[in-house]
Write an enzyme that holds these catalytic residues in place. Structure first.
Site, PDB file in Angstrom:
ATOM      1  N   ASP A 106       6.442   5.194  -4.255  1.00 58.21           N
ATOM      2  CA  ASP A 106       6.508   5.059  -5.943  1.00 58.21           C
ATOM      3  C   ASP A 106       5.374   4.572  -6.043  1.00 58.21           C
ATOM      4  OD1 ASP A 106       9.202   6.204  -5.607  1.00 58.21           O
ATOM      5  OD2 ASP A 106       9.973   4.085  -5.790  1.00 58.21           O
TER       6      ASP A 106
HETATM    7  N1  URA Z   1      12.259   3.895  -1.331  1.00 65.17           N
HETATM    8  C1  URA Z   1      11.969   3.478  -2.626  1.00 65.17           C
HETATM    9  O1  URA Z   1      12.759   3.322  -3.309  1.00 65.17           O
HETATM   10  N2  URA Z   1      10.741   3.670  -2.962  1.00 65.17           N
HETATM   11  C2  URA Z   1       9.728   4.027  -2.153  1.00 65.17           C
HETATM   12  O2  URA Z   1       8.549   4.246  -2.699  1.00 65.17           O
HETATM   13  C3  URA Z   1       9.918   4.346  -0.916  1.00 65.17           C
HETATM   14  C4  URA Z   1      11.177   4.238  -0.475  1.00 65.17           C
END
Ligand code: URA
Length: 245
Positions: A106
């Protein structure tokens, strides 16, 4: 013997865009096994030919593999209309190598990201059938306790009814905010955040520490990168070729 176009080899090696390397070749700066070649389409036999650009031997490798410590605030994509991407953080010659992130983090997540142009390795690494483990460090609001460990161990029903595989949760520190390590075996959208939401907690900070055999180099500051070592690459290839189908 398999042959490859000279301009393709130079472009893949980061000598410039396809247009730039064509001009470079036409200018007479490139030799193949000692002979100046001005034809961009010249067919090179990589098992026997050697290439020099302006008198320097080209260290040609078919693929490139970079470990990046992704900072928060950039997106895991090759290109985006609005936001800065992880590829924007790379200098030349890496920008011309058609690298892409093998998997997504993310925008606000930090940590280990593999950037490569080896589609086959990336495909295997990300295949849902392979269940490659990914470990994250997280700061979470609320007290994480033994009951959460148990729920994670059993697999969690997410908001879209998807049931995750059993995940490993280790509590480093429990309090008003908790610090944990979580290992998951899939890569669903916002998976860690949604798993904690399912047990009534909120992820405040998330950083990926490892992916399969690959561990984030602690000496890499956020936003920087380095090439994988031969040992790291061999281990990763061995893992994705042998892990359960
Ligand atoms: N899980 C999440 O919630 N975000 C990420 O970036 C990776 C795994």
């Amino acid at each position: 013997m398999k042959k490859t176009r000279l301009d393709k080899i130079l472009a893949n090696s980061g000598c410039g865009s396809r247009k730039e390397v064509k001009a470079l070749i036409k200018s007479g700066s490139v030799t193949v096994t000692g002979k100046i070649i001005k034809d961009p389409g010249y067919q090179v036999d990589l098992s026997t030919d050697s290439i020099e650009v302006d008198g320097e031997v080209l260290d040609y490798r078919e693929f490139c593999y970079l470990m990046m410590n992704k900072p928060a605030g950039v997106i895991s994509a090759s290109w985006d209309r609005e936001s800065r991407t992880v590829i924007d953080l790379l200098p030349e010659p890496y920008r011309n190598m058609k690298l892409f992130p093998a998997g997504r983090l993310d925008k606000d997540t930090e940590g280990l990201l593999l950037l490569t142009n080896d589609g086959q390795l990336a495909h295997k690494l990300l295949s849902p059938k392979k269940h490659v483990p990914k470990t994250y460090y997280a700061k979470v609001s609320g007290k994480v306790g033994p009951e959460d460990i148990q729920v994670f161990r059993q697999g969690i029903q997410l908001d879209d009814n998807f049931k995750t595989l059993p995940a490993m949760l280790e509590v480093l520190q429990a309090g008003e905010d908790s610090e944990v390590m979580v290992t998951i075996y899939e890569g669903k959208f916002h998976q860690i955040k949604r798993m904690f939401e399912a047990v009534g907690k909120k992820v405040k900070y998330l950083k990926r520490i490892s992916m399969g055999s690959l561990k984030l180099d602690e000496n890499l500051p956020a936003g920087s990168f380095r090439e994988l070592t031969e040992a790291e690459l061999d281990e990763l290839k061995m893992l994705v070729n042998h892990i359960d189908q």
